[in-house]
Design an enzyme around this catalytic site. Structure first.
Site, short mmCIF file in Angstrom:
data_model
loop_
_atom_site.label_atom_id
_atom_site.label_comp_id
_atom_site.label_asym_id
_atom_site.label_seq_id
_atom_site.Cartn_x
_atom_site.Cartn_y
_atom_site.Cartn_z
CD GLU A 104 -3.00 -1.18 2.17
OE1 GLU A 104 -4.20 -0.89 1.98
OE2 GLU A 104 -2.56 -1.56 3.28
CD GLU A 124 -3.57 -6.45 3.57
OE1 GLU A 124 -2.87 -5.43 3.54
OE2 GLU A 124 -3.67 -7.25 2.60
#
Length: 692
Positions: A104, A124
Site C-alpha cells: 500500500e 490481509e
C-alpha cells in the site's frame, strides 16, 4: 527523523531509506519516519524522491509487536495519502516482498520499480481483514478489477514480472535496488515526469459478471469466512464512488472486521504458528545434520514423504519389497513432481528426480542420516523394519516411524538405539499437507527432537510435539469426535445431516465424507485392532462393519456413505437398514444443525483437554495447530480450544455433564476442564503460562 528511516541525497534525488530490521515492519517509528521524510522532501530542493528498503526487502507489513495495542498516529492510510499528495514525483523501489501495508505504501507513490524476485500482494484476509490503507481502491485503478479480485480475496501475491504485466508496477530491473532506483528516478527527471497520483486515476469499470463470479467462488471456498467477501465488496466500492469516499468506506469495512471474532481467531492462529515450535527442552540443543534421507515403503504415504524431501533439496533412497513396487513408487513420485511443476512449486523436475534412488536392498541406506518407515500399520511389520534398519544405518542416524496410532516406545524396543527413535507422523498427501506430528518417545534424545523440528522447517511444514498414546494428538481426538457422530446416528441423526452441519460450521468435510475419502477399510481395521481391549460400554458402529463386508469402502469402490460418480457423492440410502438394525429399540430424536455442531465440538474439546491434561500435548495451542493444519478446522475460528473459550467453558462443561447422565462412559468430563471451570480460568490462560 526517526532512526528507522533515513533521508539521504544523491544529486537531485532524495533517497528515503527504511532501515527497521529484520523485516522493515511498518511500526510507529517507520510510519512517523516516512511522514517526516516526506515533509523534508517537500521543503528541500530535491526534484524527485525514491523510497526503498535496507536489507532483504522493501517494507514488511504490520509490526506484530503492535498487535493488540492502541494505534498511534500517524496511521498508515494517512501516511500513504501524505506520500501520494507530494507536489514532486515519488518512486517506490521494491525488492523482496512488499505485502500488505508495504504494497500500500508502494501504491501511494507515483511510480513503482520492482526488482526481479520482488513480490507484491495483499495477505490481509489471512488475518481476517482487508487492505486498510487504500489498497482496495488504488490497485483497481491501476490494474482494473480482474487482478484485484484474483489477489485480494485469496490473500495472494504476484511476482515482479506479473505485476508489470497487470500494471501494478511500471518497470522491472535487476541488480542493486539503490542503483536501479536512482537510474529510474533520473530517467523520469529526463522525461520531465510529473506526479502521477493513483487516487486521481479514472474510476475502474464495474464488471458485474466478474463480481458475481468472485462472490460465487468465495462463498463456496471460504466456508463462512467473511474477510474474502468483504475484500470483494471493497473492490466493488472503487467502481462506484470517487476515491475519497472509497477510502472512507474501505476503512469502515476494515475497522468493522477488526472487531469480529473471526479476526481474533486468525490472529490466534497466526501467533500459534510461531509459538508451536518453541520448546524449552530444546533451548541450546543443536540438531543433527540431515543430508540424505531413506524412506521405507513406496505407497501413497511413502511416495509423498519422499516427494516432500526431494522438493526440499534432500537426496532420497527409497526401499521397496521388489523391483515392480520400486518402479511403481518412482512413477508415483514422478507424477507428484510433475504436479509440483504445474503448481509453480518446482522448475527442474528431471534434476530433482535425479536425487531419487529406488532400491530393494536395505544396505543402500548405509549413508542415510535419517530413515523414515511408511509401511503397513502393523506392529509386527514395523518392528521388523526397525530391526533391519538397526543393522544397516550408521551410528547417529535417526530412525523414524510414520505410524498414525502405534506405540513408538514399543517400536523402539526392536533397535539397540532407542534414543535415535522418533515418530514423524506425516499427513496425506505428505508432500502437500503442512502438519507434522513429532512423536517423542520415552528415550528419544533431545537432539533427535531438535532435528525433527529442523527437518519440518526445511520441508516447509508446521511441527507439533506429541507424546505417545494411541493416535497421539490428532487421531486420538479424531476418534473421539467421530464417536460423537456415531452416537448421534444411533440417536436419530443421519450421516448426511451430520456431514452437512459440520460443513456449515466451516470444516471442509463431514466425518462420513472423510471416512469415504480415507477408505472405510481403515476404520474397520482400527476397530479390529482395538477389539481385544475395547471397553464394553463403548459404542461400535456395526453398520460400518456391515458396509465393509458388503465391499462398500468409500470413494475407491464407488460406494460408502455416499454413492460416487467420479468424486461427486450422493447419499447411499442402502445403508439405512444397517443403521436401523444398530439402533434397535433405542429412543430416537431429531437434531438441529446447531445441536450436531455442539456435541461434535464438545467431544473434540473434552478429549483435547484430556490430551493436554495427560501431557500428550504440551499446551492447548498445540491442539489448535494440530486441528487447523491436519484436520481442516476453520482457521478463522482459531482452533477448537479458542472456540471453547469463546463459547464459555462453564456452559460447555454443563452440557457435557448433562449428556453424561445417559452415557457416562463417553461423556466423562476431562479433569482439566473441570479444574479450569472451578478456578475461573480458560485454555488461553494455560497458553500464557507456557509461553516461552
Amino acid at each position: 527523523m526517526t532512526k528507522a528511516v533515513r533521508y539521504e541525497r544523491d544529486g537531485d534525488v532524495a533517497l528515503i531509506v527504511i532501515a527497521n530490521p529484520p523485516v522493515n515492519a511498518l511500526g510507529h517509528a517507520v510510519r512517523e519516519g516516512l511522514w517526516q521524510a516526506m515533509d523534508r522532501f517537500a521543503q528541500d530542493d530535491a526534484r524527485i524522491a525514491v523510497i526503498l528498503g535496507q536489507g532483504k526487502l522493501f517494507l514488511g507489513g504490520a509490526d506484530i509487536s503492535e498487535f493488540g495495542t492502541p494505534p498511534r498516529e500517524p496511521h498508515l492510510p494517512d501516511v500513504c495519502t501524505h506520500i501520494e499528495r507530494s507536489a514532486k514525483p515519488v518512486v517506490a523501489a521494491i525488492h523482496g516482498p512488499a505485502l500488505g501495508g508495504g504494497c500500500e505504501v508502494a501504491l501511494g507513490a507515483h511510480y513503482r520499480l520492482a526488482m526481479e524476485g520482488a513480490r507484491l500482494g495483499f495477505p490481509e484476509v489471512l488475518l481476517g481483514l482487508i487492505p486498510g490503507a487504500g489498497g482496495s481502491q488504488r490497485m483497481p485503478r491501476l490494474t482494473g478489477v480482474g487482478p484485484a479480485l484474483d489477489m485480494m480475496p485469496a490473500g495472494g501475491s504476484v511476482s515482479a514480472s506479473e505485476a508489470l504485466k497487470i500494471g501494478l508496477v511500471d518497470r522491472v530491473a535487476t541488480g542493486d535496488v539503490r542503483e536501479a532506483g536512482l537510474a529510474y528516478a533520473r530517467d523520469l527527471l529526463d522525461a520531465a515526469a510529473e506526479p502521477r497520483r493513483t487516487g486521481a486515476l479514472s474510476r475502474p469499470t464495474h464488471d458485474a459478471e466478474a463480481f458475481d463470479a468472485a462472490r460465487a467462488l468465495w462463498t463456496k471456498k471460504s466456508r463462512g469466512e467473511v474477510a474474502p467477501l468483504a475484500a470483494i465488496d471493497a473492490v466493488e466500492v472503487a467502481t462506484r464512488t470517487d476515491f475519497d469516499a472509497g477510502i472512507k468506506e474501505e476503512r469502515r469495512i476494515f475497522l468493522d472486521l477488526m472487531q469480529t471474532p473471526q479476526r481474533a481467531g486468525m490472529i490466534h492462529a497466526f501467533f500459534n504458528d510461531r509459538k508451536v515450535s518453541k520448546l524449552p527442552e530444546l533451548n541450546g540443543v543443536s540438531p543433527r545434520e540431515i543430508a540424505h534421507v531413506g524412506v521405507i515403503g513406496g505407497g501413497t504415504m511413502g511416495a509423498g514423504i519422499a516427494t516432500a524431501c526431494l522438493l526440499a533439496g534432500l537426496p532420497v533412497t527409497l526401499v521397496e519389497r521388489d523391483e515392480a513396487a520400486a518402479k511403481k513408487a518412482r512413477t508415483t513420485i514422478t507424477g507428484n513432481l510433475d504436479a509440483a511443476v504445474k503448481r509453480g512449486k518446482l522448475k527442474d523436475r528431471d534434476g530433482t528426480l535425479a536425487h531419487l534412488n529406488t532400491v530393494t536392498d536395505y544396505a543402500a541406506l548405509g549413508d542415510a542420516d535419517l530413515a523414515i518407515e511408511a509401511v503397513f500399520e502393523d506392529m509386527g511389520v514395523k518392528k521388523d523394519v526397525f530391526a533391519r534398519l538397526d543393522t544397516v544405518l550408521k551410528p547417529g542416524a535417526i530412525l523414524a516411524t510414520n505410524t498414525s496410532y502405534l506405540d513408538v516406545n514399543e517400536i523402539a524396543t526392536s533397535t539397540s538405539r532407542p534414543g535415535d527413535v522418533i515418530g514423524l507422523h506425516f499427513f496425506s498427501p505428505a508432500h502437500v499437507m503442512k502438519l507434522l506430528e513429532v512423536v517423542v518417545a520415552g528415550q528419544t534424545a533431545a537432539d533427535v527432537t531438535a532435528t525433527a523440528f529442523a527437518l519440518a522447517k526445511r520441508l516447509k511444514k508446521t511441527a507439533v510435539k506429541a507424546g505417545v498414546c494411541d493416535g497421539f494428538i490428532g487421531n486420538r481426538i479424531l476418534a473421539t469426535y467421530r464417536g460423537a457422530a456415531d452416537r448421534m446416528i444411533l440417536d436419530g441423526a443421519s450421516p448426511w445431516e451430520i456431514d452437512a452441519a459440520i460443513k456449515a460450521f466451516g470444516l471442509p468435510m463431514g466425518p462420513f465424507e472423510m471416512g469415504d475419502l480415507a477408505g472405510l477399510d481403515i476404520g474397520f481395521m482400527t476397530r479390529q485392532r482395538k477389539a481385544a481391549t475395547r471397553d464394553p460400554r463403548d459404542v461400535v458402529p456395526t453398520w460400518a462393519d456391515a458396509m465393509y463386508h458388503e465391499g462398500w469402502l468409500g470413494q475407491k469402490t464407488g460406494r460408502g456413505y455416499y454413492t460416487y460418480e467420479g468424486r461427486k457423492g450422493t447419499p447411499n440410502e442402502a445403508i439405512l437398514p444397517f443403521i436401523e438394525e444398530a439402533r434397535g429399540d433405542r429412543p430416537q430424536r431429531s437434531f438441529t444443525p446447531e445441536e450436531i455442531q455442539r456435541r461434535y465440538l464438545a467431544a473434540m474439546v473434552n478429549e483435547a483437554a484430556k490430551v493436554v491434561g495427560e501431557g500428550i500435548a504440551a499446551r492447548p495451542l498445540d491442539v489448535d495447530v494440530t486441528l487447523l493444519y491436519g484436520y481442516g478446522f476453520p482457521r478463522w475460528r482459531g482452533g477448537p480450544m479458542l472456540w471453547a473459550d469463546h463459547e464459555g467453558l462453564p456452559a460447555l462443561l454443563a452440557d457435557i455433564k448433562a449428556w453424561a447422565e445417559t452415557d457416562p462412559y463417553f461423556w466423562e468430563p476431562s479433569a482439566l476442564l473441570e479444574q479450569l471451570v472451578a478456578e475461573g480460568r480458560s485454555f488461553a490462560d494455560l497458553n500464557k503460562e507456557n509461553v516461552q
